[in-house]
Each structure stands twice: as structure tokens, then as C-alpha cells.
Design a protein around this motif. Sequence first.
Motif, PDB file in Angstrom:
ATOM      1  N   PHE A 253       0.818  -1.199   0.000  1.00 46.85           N
ATOM      2  CA  PHE A 253       0.000   0.000   0.000  1.00 46.85           C
ATOM      3  C   PHE A 253       0.859   1.260   0.000  1.00 46.85           C
ATOM      4  O   PHE A 253       2.061   1.204   0.231  1.00 46.85           O
ATOM      5  N   LYS A 255       1.542   5.425  -1.835  1.00 52.00           N
ATOM      6  CA  LYS A 255       1.783   6.092  -3.135  1.00 52.00           C
ATOM      7  C   LYS A 255       2.931   5.476  -3.922  1.00 52.00           C
ATOM      8  O   LYS A 255       2.884   5.370  -5.135  1.00 52.00           O
ATOM      9  N   VAL A 259       3.276  -0.430  -9.595  1.00 54.45           N
ATOM     10  CA  VAL A 259       2.067  -0.765 -10.358  1.00 54.45           C
ATOM     11  C   VAL A 259       2.433  -1.889 -11.325  1.00 54.45           C
ATOM     12  O   VAL A 259       3.500  -1.882 -11.914  1.00 54.45           O
ATOM     13  N   ASN A 265      -2.561  -2.822  -4.705  1.00 56.31           N
ATOM     14  CA  ASN A 265      -2.416  -1.739  -3.731  1.00 56.31           C
ATOM     15  C   ASN A 265      -3.652  -1.622  -2.830  1.00 56.31           C
ATOM     16  O   ASN A 265      -4.754  -1.376  -3.299  1.00 56.31           O
ATOM     17  N   SER A 267      -4.191   0.626  -0.514  1.00 53.89           N
ATOM     18  CA  SER A 267      -4.605   2.027  -0.375  1.00 53.89           C
ATOM     19  C   SER A 267      -3.550   2.931  -0.990  1.00 53.89           C
ATOM     20  O   SER A 267      -2.445   3.058  -0.452  1.00 53.89           O
ATOM     21  N   LYS A 268      -3.914   3.534  -2.119  1.00 55.19           N
ATOM     22  CA  LYS A 268      -2.947   4.404  -2.802  1.00 55.19           C
ATOM     23  C   LYS A 268      -2.586   5.590  -1.930  1.00 55.19           C
ATOM     24  O   LYS A 268      -1.491   6.128  -1.999  1.00 55.19           O
ATOM     25  N   LYS A 269      -3.562   5.988  -1.095  1.00 56.12           N
ATOM     26  CA  LYS A 269      -3.310   7.133  -0.200  1.00 56.12           C
ATOM     27  C   LYS A 269      -2.443   6.734   0.996  1.00 56.12           C
ATOM     28  O   LYS A 269      -2.053   7.587   1.787  1.00 56.12           O
TER      29      LYS A 269
END
Length: 318
Positions: A253, A255, A259, A265, A267-269
Motif C-alpha cells: 500500500f 503512493k 504498479v 495496492n 490504499s494508494k493514499k
Amino acid sequence: MKNIYLNIYRPNYINLKKVKKCIENNNVIGLPTETVYGLAGNAYSDKSVKKIFNLKRRPLFNPLIIHFKNLNDLKNDVILNTNFRKLYDAFCPGPITFVLKKKKKSRISIIATAGKKTVAVRVPKHRVARNLLDILKFPLAAPSANISSKLSPTSAKDVFEEFGNKIKFILDGGQCKIGLESTIVDLTGKPSILRPGSVTLKKIQKVLKKKIKIKKNPKKIKAPGQSKLHYSPGIPVKLNRKNAKKNQALIGFGKKFKVGKNYFNLSKKGNLKEAANNLYKTMREVKKKKFKSIAVIKIPNKGIGYAINDRLKKASNK
Ligand code: AMP
Ligand code: MG
């Protein structure tokens, strides 16, 4: 495309009435809650409760969580205490389960409590669970709606994947808001946490104004969430990894997480609550995509991250 999900129903008034009938006839149904979906039946009926154990292939020594409408109904079956009242006021209705002493006159099925003198009780917050409890005259025994030792379901389709047409109704309440099972607190003596969840140790300690223990390896298993290999996606899970091997999916997880076809992922945040919410969904997706195993990056052990790590450790049989 043909609709195969014929037993998934919108939770409108008419369908709730049908479900009510079904449960009154000692049958069991798929029920959304804010944590995960439950397999729900009349907690006062041995017949219903037996069906839950059979469908889940759950060992009979493993008691079920009983779901109530409100405090008033709880009083019929369990003995309340000061710690309970404080935690109830702070977190209920919500994702927290209390183990309390059973009242002598309680009508809860002895099979549901595995013959114990204690009962695990919860007052759920999900609108659909509440609407159903509102029209019933008894509480609902509702463990997670999955085959024992497997991943809990967080959507109506997940429940269908587990039980297909073996149950008549699955009420569709959308994707569960929390996506991890409730926190379980034992309040029969000195409070202790039997299973971590979104109501964290820190939050509980703040309300009770004292230090609370998390039971890690109690000699006697009080909750099955404590036994090894639980929450399993059905393929090996490896923890604290940085890279994926051949045929392996990497769950991570944040940013900076890569990819790619085998990267998932949570949580991208980089938000732990969102990661918790996506955990089971993602593991189910990975399994469906035929990966042979799952590697997971290190998840911070703070907040709900502690509960994520608890489930991952059990999924990896550690
Ligand atoms: P599940 O709903 O499948 O996530 O499981 C319900 C959890 O509540 C299990 O971990 C049970 O062992 C636990 N539980 C139910 N009744 C009791 C009890 N009397 N004492 C301790 N844990 C309980
Ligand atoms: Mg379960």
C-alpha cells in the motif's frame, strides 16, 4: 449474461419481511454488517444454530457472536457491568463484541455458546442489520458468512461464493464499511482483548482509563480468531516481503507502491483504514486470478494496522 445470483436480494421492506419469515422458520440467511457479512439465524433456536455450524463446517466448540437490537434486549440474556456500560456508551452500536456472563434465564441456544457460561454479544450499526433486528422478536446468532478458517466475506457476492444457493436469502448491503471482524473484548473479569479490530486497544483504554491486555496465546482458546490458520485465502501467505516471486502476487500500500499485473495496492493514499477495508477483497481477487501465493509488504502496526497484522499472521499460519 445470465444472472446467477438469484438469492441476493435488495434489502427493501418487502424482502425484509420475506427474510423475517425465513428466519422464523429456523432457516439462516446472509446479513450485511459494518464489519463483515454474517450467516444469521435465530439465536434462541437450536435448529437454526445447528444449521449455521453445519453450513460453515465450524467446530462445535467454537461459540457464535449473538447480535442484538439494543441495550434493553441485551439485558434479557447477559449480565451487564460497569466496564460494559462505559464501552457500550462509547462505541455502540458498532464494531465491538463483548464477552459477558450469561444470565441463568437466558434463552440463547446452548449450542450457540458451545455450552459456555459466557456469551459474546454485539449491537451492529449497519442499517440493514438494524432494520432486520427491529422486526424480529429474538437476537441473531451471526458468525462471519464463510466456511470455517477461510476469509470473511465483505460483499453479498462473497457470501454467494461461499454458500451458493445453500441459503435462500443474501441481503445486499453493499461493500462492508470496515471489512475486518469486530474487536472482541472479554469483560467477564479484568478486561482483555481477545481479537483486535477497528476499535483499537488505545481507544478502549482511553474510555476505561486503564491499561488493557491483548491475549496473545491464551492456553485455552476463548475465541477462534485466536486459533492458528484462520482468515485464509486458500493459498500460502508470506509476510514482510519486498518483492514477488514467480506466480506470486505482492500486496502492498501507499503512493510509492509499484504498479503492475501482480501488484495489488490496498490504499494508494497509504490510509490504514482503507487498507483494512480492501484486505479480504484483494485476497479474494488474487486467488481468483490464479496466483499460487501471496506476499505482503510490512504493514505498520499502529491503529487498525494492528488488526490487519493479526489477520495476516493467522492467514500465514504464524
Ligand atoms: P466469527 O463471527 O466467525 O468471527 O467468530 C465469532 C467470535 O466470537 C469467535 O472468535 C468466537 O470464539 C468468539 N466468541 C463467541 N462466544 C464467545 C465466548 N463466550 N467467549 C469468548 N469468545 C467468544
Ligand atoms: Mg469468522
